[in-house]
Motif scaffolding. Sequence first.
Motif, PDB file in Angstrom:
ATOM      1  N   THR A 109      41.299  34.784   0.911  1.00 40.73           N
ATOM      2  CA  THR A 109      42.025  33.573   1.289  1.00 40.73           C
ATOM      3  C   THR A 109      42.082  33.419   2.801  1.00 40.73           C
ATOM      4  OG1 THR A 109      44.097  34.800   1.097  1.00 40.73           O
ATOM      5  CG2 THR A 109      43.429  33.457  -0.796  1.00 40.73           C
ATOM      6  N   ASP A 110      42.163  34.532   3.519  1.00 42.56           N
ATOM      7  CA  ASP A 110      42.172  34.464   4.980  1.00 42.56           C
ATOM      8  C   ASP A 110      40.828  33.979   5.510  1.00 42.56           C
ATOM      9  OD1 ASP A 110      44.794  35.364   5.092  1.00 42.56           O
ATOM     10  OD2 ASP A 110      44.192  37.466   5.290  1.00 42.56           O
ATOM     11  N   VAL A 111      39.751  34.402   4.870  1.00 49.12           N
ATOM     12  CA  VAL A 111      38.418  33.941   5.261  1.00 49.12           C
ATOM     13  C   VAL A 111      38.307  32.432   5.053  1.00 49.12           C
ATOM     14  CG1 VAL A 111      35.943  34.085   4.730  1.00 49.12           C
ATOM     15  CG2 VAL A 111      37.332  36.174   4.782  1.00 49.12           C
ATOM     16  N   VAL A 112      38.773  31.954   3.912  1.00 49.58           N
ATOM     17  CA  VAL A 112      38.717  30.517   3.615  1.00 49.58           C
ATOM     18  C   VAL A 112      39.560  29.733   4.618  1.00 49.58           C
ATOM     19  CG1 VAL A 112      39.283  28.746   1.904  1.00 49.58           C
ATOM     20  CG2 VAL A 112      38.174  30.856   1.181  1.00 49.58           C
ATOM     21  N   LYS A 113      40.757  30.232   4.940  1.00 49.43           N
ATOM     22  CA  LYS A 113      41.607  29.546   5.913  1.00 49.43           C
ATOM     23  C   LYS A 113      40.926  29.466   7.270  1.00 49.43           C
ATOM     24  CE  LYS A 113      45.326  31.958   4.434  1.00 49.43           C
ATOM     25  NZ  LYS A 113      46.643  32.588   4.521  1.00 49.43           N
ATOM     26  N   ALA A 114      40.306  30.554   7.699  1.00 55.55           N
ATOM     27  CA  ALA A 114      39.638  30.563   9.002  1.00 55.55           C
ATOM     28  C   ALA A 114      38.498  29.549   9.040  1.00 55.55           C
ATOM     29  CB  ALA A 114      39.115  31.963   9.315  1.00 55.55           C
ATOM     30  N   ILE A 115      37.715  29.504   7.986  1.00 52.74           N
ATOM     31  CA  ILE A 115      36.604  28.549   7.927  1.00 52.74           C
ATOM     32  C   ILE A 115      37.132  27.121   7.893  1.00 52.74           C
ATOM     33  CG2 ILE A 115      34.663  27.753   6.515  1.00 52.74           C
ATOM     34  CD1 ILE A 115      34.239  30.731   5.757  1.00 52.74           C
ATOM     35  N   ALA A 116      38.208  26.899   7.159  1.00 51.91           N
ATOM     36  CA  ALA A 116      38.803  25.566   7.098  1.00 51.91           C
ATOM     37  C   ALA A 116      39.300  25.114   8.470  1.00 51.91           C
ATOM     38  CB  ALA A 116      39.954  25.539   6.098  1.00 51.91           C
TER      39      ALA A 116
ATOM     40  N   VAL B  15      33.723  35.349  10.732  1.00 52.93           N
ATOM     41  CA  VAL B  15      34.957  36.122  10.635  1.00 52.93           C
ATOM     42  C   VAL B  15      34.604  37.602  10.672  1.00 52.93           C
ATOM     43  CG1 VAL B  15      36.228  34.369   9.342  1.00 52.93           C
ATOM     44  CG2 VAL B  15      34.949  36.104   8.109  1.00 52.93           C
ATOM     45  N   GLY B  16      35.554  38.414  11.118  1.00 53.39           N
ATOM     46  CA  GLY B  16      35.331  39.848  11.188  1.00 53.39           C
ATOM     47  C   GLY B  16      35.877  40.548   9.959  1.00 53.39           C
ATOM     48  N   ILE B  17      35.042  41.348   9.316  1.00 54.03           N
ATOM     49  CA  ILE B  17      35.482  42.096   8.136  1.00 54.03           C
ATOM     50  C   ILE B  17      35.197  43.581   8.304  1.00 54.03           C
ATOM     51  CG2 ILE B  17      35.347  40.155   6.524  1.00 54.03           C
ATOM     52  CD1 ILE B  17      32.627  41.278   5.606  1.00 54.03           C
ATOM     53  N   GLY B  18      35.171  44.044   9.545  1.00 59.12           N
ATOM     54  CA  GLY B  18      34.857  45.441   9.828  1.00 59.12           C
ATOM     55  C   GLY B  18      35.839  46.421   9.236  1.00 59.12           C
ATOM     56  N   ARG B  19      37.128  46.113   9.321  1.00 61.44           N
ATOM     57  CA  ARG B  19      38.133  47.020   8.777  1.00 61.44           C
ATOM     58  C   ARG B  19      37.977  47.146   7.270  1.00 61.44           C
ATOM     59  NH1 ARG B  19      44.680  46.401   9.594  1.00 61.44           N
ATOM     60  NH2 ARG B  19      45.212  48.472   8.859  1.00 61.44           N
TER      61      ARG B  19
ATOM     62  N   GLY C   4      31.472  52.106  -2.726  1.00 60.15           N
ATOM     63  CA  GLY C   4      32.789  51.589  -2.372  1.00 60.15           C
ATOM     64  C   GLY C   4      32.693  50.378  -1.465  1.00 60.15           C
ATOM     65  N   LEU C   5      31.755  50.407  -0.522  1.00 61.56           N
ATOM     66  CA  LEU C   5      31.524  49.273   0.365  1.00 61.56           C
ATOM     67  C   LEU C   5      31.041  48.065  -0.422  1.00 61.56           C
ATOM     68  CD1 LEU C   5      31.157  47.851   3.087  1.00 61.56           C
ATOM     69  CD2 LEU C   5      28.951  49.012   3.288  1.00 61.56           C
ATOM     70  N   VAL C   6      30.090  48.295  -1.309  1.00 62.14           N
ATOM     71  CA  VAL C   6      29.554  47.209  -2.133  1.00 62.14           C
ATOM     72  C   VAL C   6      30.665  46.599  -2.985  1.00 62.14           C
ATOM     73  CG1 VAL C   6      27.984  46.659  -4.043  1.00 62.14           C
ATOM     74  CG2 VAL C   6      27.196  48.082  -2.142  1.00 62.14           C
ATOM     75  N   ARG C   7      31.506  47.444  -3.568  1.00 65.23           N
ATOM     76  CA  ARG C   7      32.597  46.943  -4.406  1.00 65.23           C
ATOM     77  C   ARG C   7      33.609  46.145  -3.584  1.00 65.23           C
ATOM     78  NH1 ARG C   7      33.975  44.311  -8.443  1.00 65.23           N
ATOM     79  NH2 ARG C   7      35.972  44.836  -9.364  1.00 65.23           N
TER      80      ARG C   7
ATOM     81  N   LEU D  30      35.823  40.792  -2.212  1.00 64.96           N
ATOM     82  CA  LEU D  30      36.027  39.747  -1.215  1.00 64.96           C
ATOM     83  C   LEU D  30      35.324  38.459  -1.636  1.00 64.96           C
ATOM     84  CD1 LEU D  30      37.225  39.072   1.589  1.00 64.96           C
ATOM     85  CD2 LEU D  30      34.996  39.712   2.545  1.00 64.96           C
ATOM     86  N   GLU D  31      34.101  38.585  -2.123  1.00 63.15           N
ATOM     87  CA  GLU D  31      33.355  37.408  -2.594  1.00 63.15           C
ATOM     88  C   GLU D  31      34.078  36.732  -3.757  1.00 63.15           C
ATOM     89  OE1 GLU D  31      28.818  36.227  -3.976  1.00 63.15           O
ATOM     90  OE2 GLU D  31      29.486  38.300  -4.173  1.00 63.15           O
ATOM     91  N   ASP D  32      34.591  37.529  -4.695  1.00 65.06           N
ATOM     92  CA  ASP D  32      35.338  36.967  -5.830  1.00 65.06           C
ATOM     93  C   ASP D  32      36.590  36.229  -5.358  1.00 65.06           C
ATOM     94  OD1 ASP D  32      33.491  37.952  -7.630  1.00 65.06           O
ATOM     95  OD2 ASP D  32      34.717  39.693  -8.215  1.00 65.06           O
ATOM     96  N   GLU D  33      37.323  36.832  -4.403  1.00 66.39           N
ATOM     97  CA  GLU D  33      38.525  36.191  -3.881  1.00 66.39           C
ATOM     98  C   GLU D  33      38.192  34.863  -3.210  1.00 66.39           C
ATOM     99  OE1 GLU D  33      40.356  38.983  -1.262  1.00 66.39           O
ATOM    100  OE2 GLU D  33      41.025  40.285  -2.880  1.00 66.39           O
ATOM    101  N   ILE D  34      37.103  34.819  -2.459  1.00 68.09           N
ATOM    102  CA  ILE D  34      36.696  33.586  -1.791  1.00 68.09           C
ATOM    103  C   ILE D  34      36.322  32.531  -2.825  1.00 68.09           C
ATOM    104  CG2 ILE D  34      34.896  32.544  -0.340  1.00 68.09           C
ATOM    105  CD1 ILE D  34      34.898  35.216   1.251  1.00 68.09           C
TER     106      ILE D  34
END
Length: 87
Positions: free
Chosen positions: A5-12, A18-22, A35-38, A43-47
């Motif tokens: 949701t934060d990614v969507v808000k930023a794009i909106a 956006v940074g997703i390093g953490r 674990g990284l792939v999951r 994140l993709e599902d949430e978006i």
Amino acid sequence: FMRGTDVVKAIALGAEAVGIGRLCGLGLAAGGVPGLVRALELLEDEIRICLGLLGVTSYAELSPQYVAAAPAVSEPGIFSAFPHLAP
């Protein structure tokens, strides 16, 4: 960013990236490459869910009208999404 949701808000609001390093670091530390792939799948599902709930089918349809200010539920702290806002 840690949530879809934060990614969507930023794009909106006009972000082109956006940074997703953490998030990636935590996924990698928790389960290696799987674990990284999951973490990225989640994140993709949430978006995708967020876009669907907004009724849009692409990022191009997003605009600032989809973002509204809301009061904080609790004071920010070390375990909150934005710990640097803590007093």
